[in-house]
Write a protein that holds these residues in place. Structure first.
Motif, short mmCIF file in Angstrom:
data_model
loop_
_atom_site.label_atom_id
_atom_site.label_comp_id
_atom_site.label_asym_id
_atom_site.label_seq_id
_atom_site.Cartn_x
_atom_site.Cartn_y
_atom_site.Cartn_z
N MET A 223 0.82 -1.21 0.00
CA MET A 223 0.00 0.00 0.00
C MET A 223 0.86 1.26 0.00
O MET A 223 0.65 2.17 -0.81
CB MET A 223 -0.93 -0.01 1.21
N VAL A 224 1.79 1.34 0.96
CA VAL A 224 2.63 2.53 1.07
C VAL A 224 4.11 2.23 0.97
O VAL A 224 4.92 3.15 0.98
CB VAL A 224 2.36 3.29 2.39
N ASP A 225 4.47 0.94 0.90
CA ASP A 225 5.90 0.65 0.88
C ASP A 225 6.42 0.47 -0.54
O ASP A 225 6.86 -0.59 -0.94
CB ASP A 225 6.25 -0.55 1.78
N PHE A 226 6.35 1.57 -1.29
CA PHE A 226 7.02 1.65 -2.58
C PHE A 226 7.63 3.05 -2.68
O PHE A 226 7.18 3.98 -2.01
CB PHE A 226 6.08 1.32 -3.74
N PRO A 227 8.71 3.21 -3.46
CA PRO A 227 9.51 4.43 -3.40
C PRO A 227 8.73 5.72 -3.59
O PRO A 227 8.95 6.70 -2.85
CB PRO A 227 10.54 4.23 -4.52
N ALA A 228 7.80 5.76 -4.55
CA ALA A 228 7.08 7.01 -4.81
C ALA A 228 6.23 7.42 -3.60
O ALA A 228 6.17 8.60 -3.23
CB ALA A 228 6.20 6.85 -6.05
N ALA A 229 5.57 6.45 -2.96
CA ALA A 229 4.73 6.76 -1.80
C ALA A 229 5.57 7.23 -0.62
O ALA A 229 5.19 8.14 0.12
CB ALA A 229 3.89 5.55 -1.42
N ILE A 230 6.73 6.59 -0.41
CA ILE A 230 7.60 6.97 0.70
C ILE A 230 8.12 8.39 0.49
O ILE A 230 8.15 9.21 1.43
CB ILE A 230 8.76 5.96 0.83
N THR A 231 8.49 8.71 -0.75
CA THR A 231 8.95 10.06 -1.05
C THR A 231 7.84 11.08 -0.85
O THR A 231 8.05 12.15 -0.25
CB THR A 231 9.46 10.14 -2.51
N GLU A 235 7.65 14.33 1.70
CA GLU A 235 7.44 15.69 1.19
C GLU A 235 6.19 16.33 1.79
O GLU A 235 6.16 17.55 2.02
CB GLU A 235 7.32 15.67 -0.34
N CYS A 236 5.18 15.54 2.07
CA CYS A 236 3.91 16.06 2.61
C CYS A 236 3.88 16.07 4.12
O CYS A 236 2.89 16.52 4.72
CB CYS A 236 2.74 15.23 2.07
N GLY A 237 4.94 15.57 4.77
CA GLY A 237 4.98 15.55 6.23
C GLY A 237 4.01 14.56 6.84
O GLY A 237 3.41 14.84 7.90
N VAL A 238 3.85 13.39 6.21
CA VAL A 238 2.86 12.41 6.64
C VAL A 238 3.53 11.15 7.17
O VAL A 238 4.33 10.53 6.47
CB VAL A 238 1.92 12.04 5.46
N PRO A 239 3.22 10.73 8.40
CA PRO A 239 3.75 9.46 8.92
C PRO A 239 3.06 8.27 8.24
O PRO A 239 1.84 8.29 8.03
CB PRO A 239 3.41 9.49 10.41
N ILE A 240 3.82 7.23 7.94
CA ILE A 240 3.27 6.00 7.37
C ILE A 240 3.88 4.81 8.10
O ILE A 240 4.99 4.87 8.61
CB ILE A 240 3.55 5.88 5.85
N ALA A 241 3.13 3.70 8.15
CA ALA A 241 3.60 2.50 8.85
C ALA A 241 2.93 1.27 8.26
O ALA A 241 1.86 1.35 7.67
CB ALA A 241 3.31 2.58 10.34
N GLY A 242 3.54 0.13 8.42
CA GLY A 242 2.99 -1.14 7.95
C GLY A 242 4.07 -2.21 8.04
O GLY A 242 5.18 -1.91 8.51
N ILE A 385 8.44 6.84 7.00
CA ILE A 385 8.34 5.53 7.66
C ILE A 385 8.53 5.67 9.18
O ILE A 385 9.51 6.25 9.64
CB ILE A 385 9.40 4.57 7.09
N GLN A 386 7.59 5.10 9.92
CA GLN A 386 7.68 5.08 11.39
C GLN A 386 8.05 3.67 11.83
O GLN A 386 7.21 2.86 12.21
CB GLN A 386 6.35 5.52 12.00
N GLU A 387 9.35 3.38 11.80
CA GLU A 387 9.80 2.02 12.12
C GLU A 387 9.48 1.64 13.56
O GLU A 387 9.30 0.47 13.88
CB GLU A 387 11.31 1.88 11.86
N TRP A 388 9.36 2.61 14.45
CA TRP A 388 9.07 2.32 15.85
C TRP A 388 7.70 1.69 16.06
O TRP A 388 7.44 1.10 17.11
CB TRP A 388 9.21 3.59 16.70
N LEU A 389 6.83 1.75 15.04
CA LEU A 389 5.53 1.09 15.10
C LEU A 389 5.58 -0.33 14.54
O LEU A 389 4.54 -0.97 14.41
CB LEU A 389 4.50 1.93 14.36
N GLY A 390 6.78 -0.84 14.23
CA GLY A 390 6.92 -2.20 13.72
C GLY A 390 6.43 -3.26 14.69
O GLY A 390 6.15 -4.40 14.29
N MET A 397 7.90 -1.97 8.07
CA MET A 397 8.61 -1.11 7.14
C MET A 397 9.84 -0.54 7.83
O MET A 397 9.85 -0.25 9.02
CB MET A 397 7.71 0.03 6.67
N ALA A 398 10.91 -0.39 7.05
CA ALA A 398 12.15 0.19 7.54
C ALA A 398 12.78 0.98 6.40
O ALA A 398 12.34 0.89 5.25
CB ALA A 398 13.09 -0.90 8.04
N ALA A 399 13.80 1.75 6.73
CA ALA A 399 14.50 2.53 5.70
C ALA A 399 15.06 1.60 4.63
O ALA A 399 15.37 0.43 4.89
CB ALA A 399 15.63 3.33 6.34
#
Length: 437
Positions: A223-231, A235-242, A385-390, A397-399
């Protein structure tokens, strides 16, 4: 990740948007409604029942997370979402048969008012479902705009000051990440071209990030773990996790496997099978959807055991995962594991785990925690990416080029140390030498 100078309080209402309003989502919504009325306990929720140690053990500072963090309160949550079937949350919860009649009756009027917006859907990506409550559009770019408008309308209708989104929808087929997924411009061109490689979950992701809505992905979908979404999220200042809620059998693996590894016990084989009869089981009866789920379930043991570093113990580990659709069980899932291990001098032993669990009961508190933590993250101006929510996911998700941590206990330490760091408290190493100086 930059440490915030301060975190604004959670003022106003928080909208919780749920793409996929099936058993998990409606169990979460109903449970939250019951908990905030004091009619049931939010068991399994770290944000509602957890504590955190601050400073030395001898300081005896152990507040609840509710006391320590500026979290949104349950009474401030407003619920909305999308589904490919038109039933409201009460009707869906009745059909799912997770909660008792007594619990549903206590919040039935409130539940009935939560009706899904038409969902974005592509049957090529979820082959076992045929949606009847779906959006129509010329191409996928138009579907993204429709979802964005849904978010704006929800904000205006409910008066929420902030929103978060948790994907509770079905497992899609194993994704194809192609060239269109690499850059923002390339992905937006692919949306206009109606690229078949873009599943519905990515349409929601793109729309929600554009609307500055933090997202957690509870399914194995990309859903969000592809390069364009992460970028775009950065840029939009939005946290994502999964991704993919860690609930039943995989939760047990991340508890048992670290214990075996800690004692340096070898493992020759780990066979896992599941039976479940809810909509998730029906979707996973399709081999292509199962392969997507299998990938997240298989990766856990390798991540915990690190066979490349412990070849003598885990280098020849045979790991098999099966999921069987069995309608009589409904949401009451059974996960059965056989573990062939060996100890001193190579002598063989066995372990059997039979976990008779309730899928949505285990997932619902995760949805609540993720909603509240993502809202906290955005107010703390964290993004990407919020890795702390792993802690909450089978496949964290991780860097890029960084292996995620799968050990549940290390994940919990990371989560709590992140919270300490956010609030200006000392992170805890558990070294403890100062008590013996």
């Amino acid at each position: 990740m930059k440490k915030p100078d301060s975190i604004p309080d959670a003022e106003g209402k928080l909208g919780v948007l749920l793409p996929g309003m099936g058993a998990v989502a409606t169990t979460f919504v109903a449970g939250t409604m019951l908990a905030r009325r004091g009619l049931a306990a939010p068991i399994g929720s770290l944000t509602q029942m957890g504590t955190i140690r601050l400073g030395k053990r001898t300081d005896h500072r152990v507040p609840t997370l509710q006391e320590f963090l500026p979290l949104a309160q349950l009474g401030d949550l407003e619920f909305g979402g999308w589904d490919i079937f038109p039933e409201n949350a009460l009707e869906t919860a009745e059909h799912a048969a997770v909660l008792s009649r007594e619990h549903l009756d206590a919040v039935k009027d409130e539940l009935a008012r939560v009706a899904p917006m038409p969902g974005a859907f592509d049957p090529r990506h979820v082959k076992r479902l045929q949606g009847t409550h779906v959006k129509k559009a010329r191409h996928k770019a138009e579907l993204v705009e429709q979802i964005r408008q849904d978010v704006r309308d929800f904000r205006a209708r409910t008066g929420v000051s902030r929103c978060v989104a948790i994907w509770c929808g079905s497992t899609e087929i194993l994704p194809t990440i192609n060239g269109a997924h690499q850059t923002i411009d390339g992905f937006e061109r692919a949306l206009l071209e109606d690229d078949a490689a873009i599943p519905a979950s990515q349409l929601y992701a793109w729309a929600l990030i554009k609307e500055r809505v933090p997202i957690a992905n509870g399914a194995p979908n990309a859903m969000v773990d592809f390069p364009a979404a992460i970028t775009l999220a950065r840029e939009c200042g939005v946290p994502i996790a999964g991704k993919d809620f860690k609930t039943g059998q995989t939760l047990m693996k991340t508890i048992v496997a670290p214990g075996l590894k800690a004692r340096m016990l070898g493992i020759r084989g780990w066979f896992s099978t599941n039976i479940l009869g809810n909509r998730d089981g029906e979707v996973l009866d399709d081999p292509d959807s199962f392969r997507c789920k299998e990938a997240t379930k298989l990766g856990v043991l390798e991540g915990v055991l690190e066979p490349e570093r412990h070849k003598a113990l885990y280098g020849d580990l045979y790991h098999k995962v099966r999921i069987e659709y069995y309608p009589p069980r409904g949401d009451a899932k059974e996960g059965w594991d056989n573990i062939d291990l060996f100890g001193w001098l190579g002598y063989p032993m066995q372990m059997k785990v039979d976990f008779l669990c309730r899928d949505s009961i285990l997932a619902a508190p995760l949805v609540l925690d993720l909603a509240l933590f993502l809202d906290l993250a955005q107010r703390a101006q964290l993004s990407g990416i919020q890795e702390w929510l792993g802690f909450y996911f089978k496949s964290p998700m991780a860097a890029p080029d960084l292996k995620p941590e799968h050990d549940l206990f290390i994940q919990l330490k990371k989560l709590k140390n992140t919270l300490r760091w956010l609030r200006g408290e000392e992170v805890i190493s558990h070294l403890g030498h100062e008590y013996y100086d």
